[in-house]
Write a protein that holds these residues in place. Structure first.
Motif, PDB file in Angstrom:
ATOM      1  N   TYR B 221     -10.106  25.708  72.759  1.00 46.64           N
ATOM      2  CA  TYR B 221      -9.202  25.542  71.995  1.00 46.64           C
ATOM      3  C   TYR B 221      -8.253  24.361  72.691  1.00 46.64           C
ATOM      4  O   TYR B 221      -7.804  23.870  71.502  1.00 46.64           O
ATOM      5  CB  TYR B 221      -7.305  26.251  73.569  1.00 46.64           C
ATOM      6  CG  TYR B 221      -7.651  27.721  72.789  1.00 46.64           C
ATOM      7  CD1 TYR B 221      -8.269  28.286  71.388  1.00 46.64           C
ATOM      8  CD2 TYR B 221      -8.163  28.888  74.428  1.00 46.64           C
ATOM      9  CE1 TYR B 221      -7.794  29.781  71.587  1.00 46.64           C
ATOM     10  CE2 TYR B 221      -8.103  29.954  73.651  1.00 46.64           C
ATOM     11  CZ  TYR B 221      -7.718  30.805  72.736  1.00 46.64           C
ATOM     12  OH  TYR B 221      -7.851  31.919  72.187  1.00 46.64           O
ATOM     13  N   ALA B 222      -8.390  23.113  73.460  1.00 49.78           N
ATOM     14  CA  ALA B 222      -8.258  22.192  74.116  1.00 49.78           C
ATOM     15  C   ALA B 222      -9.120  21.339  72.748  1.00 49.78           C
ATOM     16  O   ALA B 222      -8.645  20.466  72.409  1.00 49.78           O
ATOM     17  CB  ALA B 222      -8.210  21.769  75.377  1.00 49.78           C
ATOM     18  N   GLU B 224      -9.551  21.700  69.663  1.00 56.79           N
ATOM     19  CA  GLU B 224      -9.022  21.850  68.779  1.00 56.79           C
ATOM     20  C   GLU B 224      -7.660  21.130  68.469  1.00 56.79           C
ATOM     21  O   GLU B 224      -7.730  20.421  67.544  1.00 56.79           O
ATOM     22  CB  GLU B 224      -8.873  23.394  68.281  1.00 56.79           C
ATOM     23  CG  GLU B 224      -7.964  23.220  66.968  1.00 56.79           C
ATOM     24  CD  GLU B 224      -7.481  24.687  66.366  1.00 56.79           C
ATOM     25  OE1 GLU B 224      -8.722  25.907  66.023  1.00 56.79           O
ATOM     26  OE2 GLU B 224      -6.337  25.200  66.047  1.00 56.79           O
ATOM     27  N   SER B 225      -6.991  20.948  69.770  1.00 57.01           N
ATOM     28  CA  SER B 225      -6.093  20.425  69.661  1.00 57.01           C
ATOM     29  C   SER B 225      -5.895  18.828  69.439  1.00 57.01           C
ATOM     30  O   SER B 225      -5.672  18.030  68.988  1.00 57.01           O
ATOM     31  CB  SER B 225      -5.162  20.815  70.830  1.00 57.01           C
ATOM     32  OG  SER B 225      -4.840  22.365  70.987  1.00 57.01           O
ATOM     33  N   ILE B 226      -6.814  18.326  70.328  1.00 54.15           N
ATOM     34  CA  ILE B 226      -7.589  17.110  70.136  1.00 54.15           C
ATOM     35  C   ILE B 226      -7.891  16.406  68.913  1.00 54.15           C
ATOM     36  O   ILE B 226      -7.470  15.569  68.933  1.00 54.15           O
ATOM     37  CB  ILE B 226      -8.323  17.164  71.626  1.00 54.15           C
ATOM     38  CG1 ILE B 226      -8.330  17.389  72.827  1.00 54.15           C
ATOM     39  CG2 ILE B 226      -9.255  15.854  70.992  1.00 54.15           C
ATOM     40  CD1 ILE B 226      -9.083  17.470  73.590  1.00 54.15           C
ATOM     41  N   LYS B 228      -6.715  17.709  66.183  1.00 50.62           N
ATOM     42  CA  LYS B 228      -5.675  17.840  65.906  1.00 50.62           C
ATOM     43  C   LYS B 228      -4.891  17.126  65.661  1.00 50.62           C
ATOM     44  O   LYS B 228      -3.842  16.708  65.005  1.00 50.62           O
ATOM     45  CB  LYS B 228      -5.069  18.980  65.536  1.00 50.62           C
ATOM     46  CG  LYS B 228      -4.958  20.508  64.540  1.00 50.62           C
ATOM     47  CD  LYS B 228      -4.119  21.874  65.233  1.00 50.62           C
ATOM     48  CE  LYS B 228      -4.840  22.959  64.687  1.00 50.62           C
ATOM     49  NZ  LYS B 228      -3.699  24.730  64.860  1.00 50.62           N
ATOM     50  N   GLU B 229      -4.624  16.494  67.238  1.00 54.48           N
ATOM     51  CA  GLU B 229      -3.890  16.037  67.150  1.00 54.48           C
ATOM     52  C   GLU B 229      -4.222  13.763  66.332  1.00 54.48           C
ATOM     53  O   GLU B 229      -3.560  13.741  66.311  1.00 54.48           O
ATOM     54  CB  GLU B 229      -4.100  15.436  68.859  1.00 54.48           C
ATOM     55  CG  GLU B 229      -2.298  14.714  69.174  1.00 54.48           C
ATOM     56  CD  GLU B 229      -3.177  14.303  70.995  1.00 54.48           C
ATOM     57  OE1 GLU B 229      -3.332  14.204  70.998  1.00 54.48           O
ATOM     58  OE2 GLU B 229      -1.516  14.071  70.807  1.00 54.48           O
TER      59      GLU B 229
END
Lengths: 401, 401
Positions: B221-222, B224-226, B228-229
């Protein structure tokens, strides 16, 4: 101070408040705690928690201290408080925050309706903060609303996913091992602080992967995804129908069941005073797909929104409502149908104030069975996306499947 | 085997291939590596990497081994390969995968156009896999396309965020410290393996927080968010305009700049053969807001899509394109405008095949200045949401601001 006696001579059993699976030993030891659930006001073992929350979040690389960083617009610490509050045998929760954050913390407690919380001022170090928390618990003031605990759980404000099973392990260990030499040798300084100043028992126990600490920005991201996933486990398809009645909503329900993996799809009827719907809300379903088939375009959605607004469901998490409308290309022009539905923007703005995220979904309803299935499948993909992302920037939009 | 000499007598300088800030010592030591960039084919120090990727991902709690878990539909290991490939002085990258995954791994290499990769079969343990990787590098076969390296970096396939600075530290330490007793005493078994079987130098160096290993589901999850950011740091507003010309796109650009924090907003013109736009694509901007003002509804968007399709931009990451259209309530009925724009669904389906996520955005353009600002602000919120979530379930939708 000695722990109270085990819960009478009844056979050891799992208490009603224990939601996580426990081993037999733990279940036996839990009996003094579970008795609390049965007899309100009488806690055979007095347990309290202290949360040091005075950190400034240097490693996070953001100006806000990490315990106050928002996840789905709610501060992280509120999730941790929620996790502790859920455990009914924790009688008092003492939070140590810096002077400048006391007001913000009080607002958080009020806004998210946290209970059993007391605030103390944090010290300059984590240990000082713990000390301050323990001190108010240890004070023997007759006018204090806090009771003197036999076991105190020290829990980081930035570990939001602590489960009742781990907390119970902590308490059992504290009760059974007490302040042995083992603790002194292998425990952390926090333990020694508790021992030295408060004559309260404590021990280091093993945690679980869920117990991890939000330290870096990536942990905030992970926490947000975990929370989003947890509240996206169930979708309720709401329709105004009597039992056994044929309803287009049931078709959609079936497609949602087959298209969206690992999500429970239930249905709730609006018509008989919403009894089953109330139950679904009570069981904390945060996602609703409301099927509108009445002549007035938003009749069912408005009923559902009013039921949701009356419940307290959206206090802690944003609730997603997808207002579904069917249309047949041949009978009504798409543009006219869409224009009718533009009101959704106003509704959405209104209910956003109460943390409800409303979107519209127009599903094409062709006569051809195969094309209908394709429309419904497309609808399921859109619904899954809206629920997964839970992004308030998309409210009031009218999507088309 | 001894490392080659430092890069001649020129003063130490940062090589062109080093994108991360380095200390003076590192910069000096990097000169043997940077020379490689200047003289293709001649690497004063031969560096290779071995990636053990034979794990089965037990702790992840998902059936797919974690190195193959998808992030934005691309397997995790491809991100790790991308991070190593970017480092031009790593000449060969050897990946050890289990026999059953060799075919899948070959598809990944082909689909994401990875270069300098060789596959070997993984062993039953991580160490065996490393051994197999080192063995093919150490082999002195004249027909091998691999060169015998002086330094081998052992890197986990599930650490996708490794930076050139850390890799450089590893190589410098390996060159300077060689196989000292220190390594033997404090290093891991992997080091000893390298020493024992390959006569190749290695040392344990400190990493950075970015280097963390994807172990649990929360790490995915982390990650993916990184990711995406990282790919949401820049938005390019594309319009068909000559320099200095008044254009409604510039208004939108200004509002995006003020409403979306920590994101660089640039603009690119379609008209002069898209020169500046090509540059923006080359610099890896993954988000485009295309303003359509021509009479034909999608003229500008179609131009942009064709430029994007010709580039290789969307091979590694999904590219978001928001096709923006303005309308005035008074001149054209909303429903008619919307009906014209329904073609976006077909375009979106088509370009999705090439990893481009297309959405439409209709912005109300009232005469009233304040209302216009409100529309544009609303548009910025929607654009930010689409870019942040990058959810393919929402493609082809026509949103309204």
């Amino acid at each position: 101070m000695e722990p109270g006696p085990p819960g009478g001579s009844r056979p050891a059993e799992r208490g009603p408040c224990l939601s996580s699976p426990l081993g037999a030993d733990q279940a036996a030891s839990a009996s003094w705690l579970s008795a609390a659930g049965a007899e309100p006001g009488r806690y055979p073992l007095a347990v309290a928690a202290v949360l040091p929350a005075g950190g400034c979040g240097e490693r996070m690389g953001v100006p806000t201290p990490k315990q106050f960083c928002p996840i789905l617009e709610r501060p992280l610490i509120s999730y941790t408080l929620q996790a502790l509050e859920r455990v009914r045998w924790i009688k008092d929760i003492v939070v140590a925050v810096t002077g400048e954050n006391i007001e913000a913390m009080n607002s958080i407690i009020q806004k998210y309706q946290h209970k059993r919380i007391s605030l103390v001022e944090a010290g300059v170090t984590r240990h000082r903060s713990i000390f301050n928390g323990l001190k108010v618990l240890a004070e023997d003031q007759t006018d204090s609303k806090l009771s003197k605990p036999e076991v105190v759980i020290i829990h980081d404000a930035v570990r939001p996913f602590v489960g009742e099973d781990v907390l119970l392990k902590v308490v059992i260990a504290a009760k059974e091992h007490g302040c042995s030499d083992y603790d002194l040798e292998f425990g952390t300084e926090c333990l020694q602080l508790a021992l030295k100043y408060c004559h309260t028992k404590a021990k280091l126990v093993e945690g679980s992967p869920d117990l991890w600490k939000v330290t870096y920005k990536r942990d905030l991201y992970a926490a947000e995804s975990i929370i989003k996933e947890r509240i996206s486990q169930e979708i309720c398809v709401v329709m105004d129908t009597k039992e056994g009645e044929e309803h287009v909503g049931h078709l959609l329900e079936e497609v949602l069941k087959s298209e969206i993996n690992r999500v429970k799809v239930t249905s709730g009827a609006l018509c008989h005073a919403g009894g089953d719907l109330q139950q679904i809300i009570l069981e904390q379903c945060y996602n609703f797909v409301c099927v509108n088939v009445m002549t007035s375009d938003f009749q069912e959605t408005q009923k559902l929104l009013s039921i949701l607004e009356q419940s307290n469901l959206s206090i802690l998490y944003p609730v997603v409502v997808v207002s579904v409308h069917f249309f047949d290309f041949k009978s009504v022009p798409l543009s006219q149908k869409m224009e009718n539905l533009m009101w959704i923007r106003e509704f959405a703005k209104e209910v956003k104030k109460r943390n409800i995220l409303l979107c519209g979904l127009l599903i094409c309803y062709p006569q051809d069975e195969q094309k209908l299935q394709e429309s419904l499948r497309q609808a399921a993909i859109i619904i899954a996306a809206l629920i997964k992302e839970r992004n308030s920037g998309l409210i009031g939009q009218l999507l088309i499947a």
